[in-house]
Write an enzyme that holds these catalytic residues in place. Sequence first.
Site, PDB file in Angstrom:
ATOM      1  N   LYS A 231       0.880  -1.176   0.000  1.00  0.00           N
ATOM      2  CA  LYS A 231       0.000   0.000   0.000  1.00  0.00           C
ATOM      3  C   LYS A 231       0.916   1.223   0.000  1.00  0.00           C
ATOM      4  O   LYS A 231       2.026   1.165   0.541  1.00  0.00           O
ATOM      5  CB  LYS A 231      -0.886  -0.040   1.263  1.00  0.00           C
ATOM      6  CG  LYS A 231      -1.773   1.190   1.467  1.00  0.00           C
ATOM      7  CD  LYS A 231      -2.875   1.306   0.437  1.00  0.00           C
ATOM      8  CE  LYS A 231      -3.691   2.605   0.612  1.00  0.00           C
ATOM      9  NZ  LYS A 231      -4.491   2.932  -0.580  1.00  0.00           N
TER      10      LYS A 231
ATOM     11  N   CYS B  94      -2.449   9.103  -7.251  1.00  0.00           N
ATOM     12  CA  CYS B  94      -3.714   8.901  -6.542  1.00  0.00           C
ATOM     13  C   CYS B  94      -4.677  10.006  -6.984  1.00  0.00           C
ATOM     14  O   CYS B  94      -4.319  11.177  -6.957  1.00  0.00           O
ATOM     15  CB  CYS B  94      -3.489   8.956  -5.033  1.00  0.00           C
ATOM     16  SG  CYS B  94      -5.043   8.962  -4.119  1.00  0.00           S
TER      17      CYS B  94
ATOM     18  N   GLY C 112      -7.306  -3.453 -14.733  1.00  0.00           N
ATOM     19  CA  GLY C 112      -8.331  -4.337 -15.288  1.00  0.00           C
ATOM     20  C   GLY C 112      -7.864  -5.710 -15.715  1.00  0.00           C
ATOM     21  O   GLY C 112      -8.529  -6.375 -16.509  1.00  0.00           O
TER      22      GLY C 112
ATOM     23  N   GLY D 223      -8.169   7.438   0.721  1.00  0.00           N
ATOM     24  CA  GLY D 223      -7.492   8.583   1.344  1.00  0.00           C
ATOM     25  C   GLY D 223      -6.098   8.238   1.839  1.00  0.00           C
ATOM     26  O   GLY D 223      -5.633   8.829   2.827  1.00  0.00           O
TER      27      GLY D 223
HETATM   28  C1  DHB Z   1      -6.045   5.634  -3.197  1.00  0.00           C
HETATM   29  C2  DHB Z   1      -4.803   5.789  -3.740  1.00  0.00           C
HETATM   30  C3  DHB Z   1      -4.623   5.574  -5.101  1.00  0.00           C
HETATM   31  O1  DHB Z   1      -3.441   5.698  -5.709  1.00  0.00           O
HETATM   32  C4  DHB Z   1      -5.695   5.185  -5.884  1.00  0.00           C
HETATM   33  O2  DHB Z   1      -5.528   4.957  -7.185  1.00  0.00           O
HETATM   34  C5  DHB Z   1      -6.913   5.020  -5.303  1.00  0.00           C
HETATM   35  C6  DHB Z   1      -7.084   5.257  -3.973  1.00  0.00           C
HETATM   36  C7  DHB Z   1      -6.325   5.927  -1.778  1.00  0.00           C
HETATM   37  O3  DHB Z   1      -5.637   5.505  -0.845  1.00  0.00           O
HETATM   38  O4  DHB Z   1      -7.317   6.592  -1.560  1.00  0.00           O
END
Ligand code: DHB
Length: 302
Positions: free
Chosen positions: A43, A129, A243, A70
Amino acid sequence: MLKINLCGIEFRNPVFLASGIMGETGSALKRIAKGGAGAVTTKSIGLNPNPGHRNPTIVEVYGGFLNAMGLPNPGIDEYLEEIKGVRDELNRMDIRIIGSIYGKDEEEFAEVAKKMEEYVDIIELNISCPHAKGYGATIGQNPDLSYSVCKAVKKAVKVPVFAKLTPNVTDIIEIAQAVVDAGVDGLVAINTVRGMAIDIKAKKPILANKFGGLSGRAIKPIGIKVVWDLYENFDVPIIGVGGIMSGEDAIEYMMAGASAVQIGSGVYYRGYDIFKKVCDEIINFLKEENLTLKEIVGIAHE
Ligand code: DHB
Protein backbone atom coordinates in the site's frame (compact mmCIF):
# COMPACT_ATOMS: atom_id res chain seq x y z
CA MET A 1 9.43 -20.18 -18.52
CA LEU A 2 8.08 -16.94 -17.02
CA LYS A 3 11.29 -15.67 -15.38
CA ILE A 4 12.06 -12.04 -16.16
CA ASN A 5 14.74 -9.49 -15.36
CA LEU A 6 13.82 -5.85 -14.79
CA CYS A 7 16.62 -3.37 -14.12
CA GLY A 8 18.95 -6.21 -13.15
CA ILE A 9 16.46 -7.77 -10.72
CA GLU A 10 15.24 -11.33 -11.29
CA PHE A 11 11.53 -12.09 -10.90
CA ARG A 12 10.18 -15.63 -10.84
CA ASN A 13 7.25 -14.43 -12.97
CA PRO A 14 5.89 -11.12 -14.37
CA VAL A 15 2.54 -11.15 -12.51
CA PHE A 16 2.71 -8.82 -9.50
CA LEU A 17 0.34 -7.54 -6.83
CA ALA A 18 -0.71 -3.91 -7.50
CA SER A 19 -0.50 -1.29 -4.78
CA GLY A 20 -3.53 -0.69 -2.58
CA ILE A 21 -4.84 -4.25 -2.30
CA MET A 22 -3.76 -6.59 0.51
CA GLY A 23 -0.61 -4.53 0.99
CA GLU A 24 -1.19 -2.97 4.38
CA THR A 25 0.29 -5.69 6.55
CA GLY A 26 3.09 -8.21 6.32
CA SER A 27 0.71 -11.12 6.68
CA ALA A 28 -1.45 -9.88 3.79
CA LEU A 29 1.64 -9.63 1.58
CA LYS A 30 2.57 -13.20 2.56
CA ARG A 31 -0.89 -14.42 1.64
CA ILE A 32 -0.53 -12.92 -1.85
CA ALA A 33 2.99 -14.32 -2.17
CA LYS A 34 1.56 -17.78 -1.53
CA GLY A 35 -0.96 -17.06 -4.31
CA GLY A 36 1.89 -17.11 -6.79
CA ALA A 37 2.79 -13.43 -7.37
CA GLY A 38 6.27 -12.68 -8.75
CA ALA A 39 6.37 -9.53 -6.63
CA VAL A 40 4.14 -7.78 -4.14
CA THR A 41 3.60 -4.01 -4.04
CA THR A 42 2.87 -2.38 -0.69
CA LYS A 43 0.00 0.00 0.00
CA SER A 44 1.33 3.52 -0.59
CA ILE A 45 3.21 4.56 2.55
CA GLY A 46 3.84 8.14 3.69
CA LEU A 47 6.01 9.81 6.30
CA ASN A 48 3.38 9.93 9.06
CA PRO A 49 0.43 7.74 10.08
CA ASN A 50 -2.73 8.67 8.17
CA PRO A 51 -6.24 7.40 9.04
CA GLY A 52 -7.55 8.08 5.51
CA HIS A 53 -11.04 9.17 4.49
CA ARG A 54 -14.29 8.44 6.32
CA ASN A 55 -16.46 5.53 5.10
CA PRO A 56 -17.83 4.65 2.63
CA THR A 57 -14.44 4.44 0.94
CA ILE A 58 -15.27 1.83 -1.71
CA VAL A 59 -18.27 0.85 -3.83
CA GLU A 60 -18.63 -1.79 -6.54
CA VAL A 61 -19.85 -0.36 -9.85
CA TYR A 62 -20.42 -1.81 -13.31
CA GLY A 63 -17.02 -2.95 -14.53
CA GLY A 64 -15.10 -2.58 -11.28
CA PHE A 65 -14.74 -0.54 -8.11
CA LEU A 66 -14.73 3.11 -7.21
CA ASN A 67 -12.56 3.87 -4.20
CA ALA A 68 -11.31 6.83 -2.24
CA MET A 69 -9.47 5.39 0.75
CA GLY A 70 -7.49 8.58 1.34
CA LEU A 71 -4.08 6.92 1.48
CA PRO A 72 -4.58 5.27 4.90
CA ASN A 73 -1.33 3.86 6.27
CA PRO A 74 0.59 3.55 9.56
CA GLY A 75 3.48 5.77 8.45
CA ILE A 76 6.87 4.56 7.24
CA ASP A 77 8.44 3.77 10.64
CA GLU A 78 5.68 1.44 11.75
CA TYR A 79 5.24 -0.02 8.27
CA LEU A 80 8.89 -1.05 8.11
CA GLU A 81 8.23 -3.35 11.07
CA GLU A 82 5.59 -5.11 8.92
CA ILE A 83 8.05 -5.59 6.07
CA LYS A 84 10.84 -6.72 8.40
CA GLY A 85 8.54 -9.43 9.68
CA VAL A 86 8.06 -11.05 6.25
CA ARG A 87 11.04 -9.99 4.18
CA ASP A 88 13.18 -13.06 4.83
CA GLU A 89 10.33 -15.43 4.12
CA LEU A 90 9.44 -13.63 0.86
CA ASN A 91 13.12 -13.75 -0.09
CA ARG A 92 13.23 -17.49 0.52
CA MET A 93 10.14 -17.84 -1.70
CA ASP A 94 11.99 -15.80 -4.35
CA ILE A 95 9.40 -13.01 -4.29
CA ARG A 96 10.42 -9.40 -4.71
CA ILE A 97 8.97 -6.44 -2.82
CA ILE A 98 7.97 -3.17 -4.49
CA GLY A 99 7.61 -0.35 -1.95
CA SER A 100 4.96 2.17 -2.97
CA ILE A 101 5.40 5.58 -1.39
CA TYR A 102 3.71 8.97 -1.44
CA GLY A 103 4.53 12.41 -0.10
CA LYS A 104 3.49 16.02 -0.33
CA ASP A 105 6.69 17.27 -1.91
CA GLU A 106 10.14 16.17 -3.06
CA GLU A 107 11.66 16.33 0.43
CA GLU A 108 8.97 14.10 1.92
CA PHE A 109 9.19 11.62 -0.98
CA ALA A 110 12.98 11.46 -0.64
CA GLU A 111 12.81 10.95 3.13
CA VAL A 112 10.31 8.08 2.89
CA ALA A 113 12.26 6.54 -0.01
CA LYS A 114 15.49 6.58 2.00
CA LYS A 115 13.81 4.84 4.94
CA MET A 116 12.14 2.29 2.64
CA GLU A 117 15.13 1.51 0.42
CA GLU A 118 16.89 -1.10 2.57
CA TYR A 119 13.78 -3.29 2.75
CA VAL A 120 12.52 -3.33 -0.84
CA ASP A 121 13.76 -4.25 -4.33
CA ILE A 122 12.08 -1.39 -6.22
CA ILE A 123 10.51 1.87 -5.10
CA GLU A 124 7.25 2.84 -6.83
CA LEU A 125 6.31 6.52 -6.65
CA ASN A 126 2.59 7.14 -6.27
CA ILE A 127 2.27 10.45 -8.09
CA SER A 128 -1.13 9.41 -9.33
CA CYS A 129 -3.71 8.90 -6.54
CA PRO A 130 -6.74 10.60 -8.14
CA HIS A 131 -8.23 12.40 -5.16
CA ALA A 132 -5.74 13.24 -2.38
CA LYS A 133 -5.42 17.00 -2.56
CA GLY A 134 -1.79 18.08 -2.49
CA TYR A 135 -0.63 14.49 -3.01
CA GLY A 136 -0.74 11.93 -5.80
CA ALA A 137 -2.13 13.28 -9.04
CA THR A 138 -1.67 16.86 -7.85
CA ILE A 139 1.99 16.07 -8.49
CA GLY A 140 1.52 13.61 -11.36
CA GLN A 141 -0.60 16.00 -13.42
CA ASN A 142 2.16 18.59 -13.39
CA PRO A 143 5.34 17.81 -15.36
CA ASP A 144 7.56 20.13 -13.29
CA LEU A 145 6.45 18.70 -9.93
CA SER A 146 6.71 15.15 -11.34
CA TYR A 147 10.24 15.89 -12.49
CA SER A 148 11.40 17.30 -9.16
CA VAL A 149 9.90 14.47 -7.07
CA CYS A 150 11.46 11.78 -9.29
CA LYS A 151 14.79 13.59 -9.44
CA ALA A 152 14.91 13.96 -5.63
CA VAL A 153 14.10 10.28 -5.05
CA LYS A 154 16.59 9.14 -7.69
CA LYS A 155 19.25 11.19 -5.90
CA ALA A 156 18.29 9.76 -2.51
CA VAL A 157 18.29 6.00 -3.23
CA LYS A 158 20.21 3.32 -5.12
CA VAL A 159 17.37 0.83 -5.78
CA PRO A 160 15.47 1.16 -9.09
CA VAL A 161 12.71 3.77 -9.00
CA PHE A 162 9.46 3.42 -10.99
CA ALA A 163 6.89 6.21 -11.37
CA LYS A 164 3.21 5.23 -11.39
CA LEU A 165 1.32 7.48 -13.78
CA THR A 166 -2.23 8.81 -13.72
CA PRO A 167 -4.42 8.53 -16.83
CA ASN A 168 -6.26 11.66 -15.65
CA VAL A 169 -4.22 14.01 -17.84
CA THR A 170 -4.52 15.50 -21.31
CA ASP A 171 -1.08 14.37 -22.45
CA ILE A 172 0.48 11.47 -20.56
CA ILE A 173 3.59 11.56 -22.77
CA GLU A 174 4.46 15.01 -21.42
CA ILE A 175 4.38 13.64 -17.84
CA ALA A 176 6.23 10.46 -18.78
CA GLN A 177 8.89 12.53 -20.56
CA ALA A 178 9.38 14.58 -17.37
CA VAL A 179 9.86 11.52 -15.14
CA VAL A 180 12.12 9.78 -17.68
CA ASP A 181 14.20 12.99 -17.91
CA ALA A 182 14.44 12.88 -14.11
CA GLY A 183 16.03 9.46 -14.47
CA VAL A 184 13.37 6.97 -13.34
CA ASP A 185 14.20 3.37 -14.17
CA GLY A 186 10.70 2.39 -15.27
CA LEU A 187 7.04 3.34 -15.57
CA VAL A 188 3.92 1.83 -14.03
CA ALA A 189 0.66 2.52 -15.89
CA ILE A 190 -2.09 3.13 -15.06
CA ASN A 191 -3.42 4.28 -11.69
CA THR A 192 -7.19 4.51 -11.26
CA VAL A 193 -9.44 6.69 -13.41
CA ARG A 194 -11.40 9.46 -11.67
CA GLY A 195 -15.08 8.65 -11.29
CA MET A 196 -18.23 9.12 -9.20
CA ALA A 197 -21.39 7.25 -8.27
CA ILE A 198 -24.57 8.78 -6.85
CA ASP A 199 -27.09 7.10 -4.54
CA ILE A 200 -30.32 8.22 -6.22
CA LYS A 201 -32.46 7.55 -3.13
CA ALA A 202 -30.14 9.49 -0.81
CA LYS A 203 -29.61 12.00 -3.64
CA LYS A 204 -25.91 12.33 -2.93
CA PRO A 205 -22.56 10.79 -3.86
CA ILE A 206 -21.97 7.33 -2.38
CA LEU A 207 -18.34 7.82 -1.39
CA ALA A 208 -17.70 10.03 1.64
CA ASN A 209 -15.04 11.74 -0.47
CA LYS A 210 -17.74 12.23 -3.19
CA PHE A 211 -15.50 10.93 -5.99
CA GLY A 212 -12.78 8.32 -6.27
CA GLY A 213 -10.68 6.17 -8.57
CA LEU A 214 -12.17 3.54 -10.88
CA SER A 215 -10.36 0.20 -11.11
CA GLY A 216 -11.28 -3.15 -12.67
CA ARG A 217 -12.35 -4.46 -16.08
CA ALA A 218 -13.76 -1.11 -17.25
CA ILE A 219 -10.35 0.57 -17.35
CA LYS A 220 -8.38 -2.08 -19.28
CA PRO A 221 -8.68 -0.42 -22.73
CA ILE A 222 -7.51 2.87 -21.19
CA GLY A 223 -4.47 1.15 -19.70
CA ILE A 224 -3.66 -0.70 -22.92
CA LYS A 225 -3.62 2.57 -24.89
CA VAL A 226 -1.40 4.30 -22.31
CA VAL A 227 1.08 1.39 -22.26
CA TRP A 228 1.05 1.37 -26.09
CA ASP A 229 1.90 5.09 -26.18
CA LEU A 230 4.62 4.77 -23.53
CA TYR A 231 6.22 1.86 -25.41
CA GLU A 232 6.27 3.90 -28.63
CA ASN A 233 8.01 6.82 -26.94
CA PHE A 234 10.36 5.51 -24.24
CA ASP A 235 12.99 2.83 -23.72
CA VAL A 236 12.45 2.13 -20.01
CA PRO A 237 10.56 -0.99 -18.82
CA ILE A 238 6.80 -0.62 -18.35
CA ILE A 239 4.65 -2.42 -15.77
CA GLY A 240 1.06 -2.59 -17.04
CA VAL A 241 -1.85 -2.37 -14.59
CA GLY A 242 -5.57 -1.77 -14.88
CA GLY A 243 -8.33 -4.34 -15.29
CA ILE A 244 -6.24 -7.50 -15.58
CA MET A 245 -8.32 -10.55 -14.65
CA SER A 246 -6.82 -13.29 -16.82
CA GLY A 247 -3.74 -14.45 -18.67
CA GLU A 248 -5.30 -13.09 -21.85
CA ASP A 249 -5.57 -9.62 -20.28
CA ALA A 250 -1.94 -9.79 -19.11
CA ILE A 251 -0.81 -10.87 -22.60
CA GLU A 252 -2.71 -7.96 -24.14
CA TYR A 253 -0.77 -5.55 -21.89
CA MET A 254 2.49 -7.28 -22.80
CA MET A 255 1.75 -7.09 -26.52
CA ALA A 256 1.14 -3.35 -26.02
CA GLY A 257 4.59 -3.11 -24.44
CA ALA A 258 4.46 -4.10 -20.76
CA SER A 259 7.33 -6.26 -19.47
CA ALA A 260 5.33 -7.18 -16.37
CA VAL A 261 1.83 -6.60 -15.01
CA GLN A 262 0.14 -5.85 -11.69
CA ILE A 263 -3.23 -7.11 -10.48
CA GLY A 264 -5.47 -5.42 -7.91
CA SER A 265 -9.24 -5.71 -8.34
CA GLY A 266 -8.75 -9.16 -9.86
CA VAL A 267 -7.92 -10.53 -6.40
CA TYR A 268 -11.56 -9.89 -5.46
CA TYR A 269 -12.96 -11.64 -8.52
CA ARG A 270 -10.61 -14.65 -8.77
CA GLY A 271 -9.13 -15.04 -5.31
CA TYR A 272 -5.69 -14.81 -3.73
CA ASP A 273 -4.29 -17.33 -6.18
CA ILE A 274 -5.22 -15.28 -9.25
CA PHE A 275 -1.46 -14.81 -9.71
CA LYS A 276 -0.85 -18.53 -10.21
CA LYS A 277 -3.95 -18.82 -12.44
CA VAL A 278 -2.81 -15.93 -14.66
CA CYS A 279 0.72 -17.40 -14.89
CA ASP A 280 -0.70 -20.77 -15.97
CA GLU A 281 -2.89 -19.06 -18.57
CA ILE A 282 0.12 -17.15 -19.94
CA ILE A 283 2.16 -20.37 -20.14
CA ASN A 284 -0.65 -22.14 -22.02
CA PHE A 285 -0.87 -19.30 -24.53
CA LEU A 286 2.90 -19.23 -25.09
CA LYS A 287 2.93 -23.01 -25.67
CA GLU A 288 0.00 -22.85 -28.08
CA GLU A 289 1.58 -20.03 -30.05
CA ASN A 290 5.12 -21.39 -29.76
CA LEU A 291 6.35 -18.03 -28.45
CA THR A 292 8.51 -16.88 -25.53
CA LEU A 293 7.56 -14.22 -23.02
CA LYS A 294 10.28 -11.91 -24.38
CA GLU A 295 8.89 -12.23 -27.89
CA ILE A 296 5.41 -11.04 -26.98
CA VAL A 297 6.50 -7.82 -25.25
CA GLY A 298 5.60 -5.08 -27.73
CA ILE A 299 4.82 -7.60 -30.49
CA ALA A 300 1.66 -5.71 -31.52
CA HIS A 301 3.82 -2.77 -32.63
CA GLU A 302 5.71 -4.76 -35.26
C1 DHB B 1 -6.04 5.63 -3.20
C2 DHB B 1 -4.80 5.79 -3.74
C3 DHB B 1 -4.62 5.57 -5.10
O1 DHB B 1 -3.44 5.70 -5.71
C4 DHB B 1 -5.69 5.19 -5.88
O2 DHB B 1 -5.53 4.96 -7.19
C5 DHB B 1 -6.91 5.02 -5.30
C6 DHB B 1 -7.08 5.26 -3.97
C7 DHB B 1 -6.33 5.93 -1.78
O3 DHB B 1 -5.64 5.50 -0.84
O4 DHB B 1 -7.32 6.59 -1.56
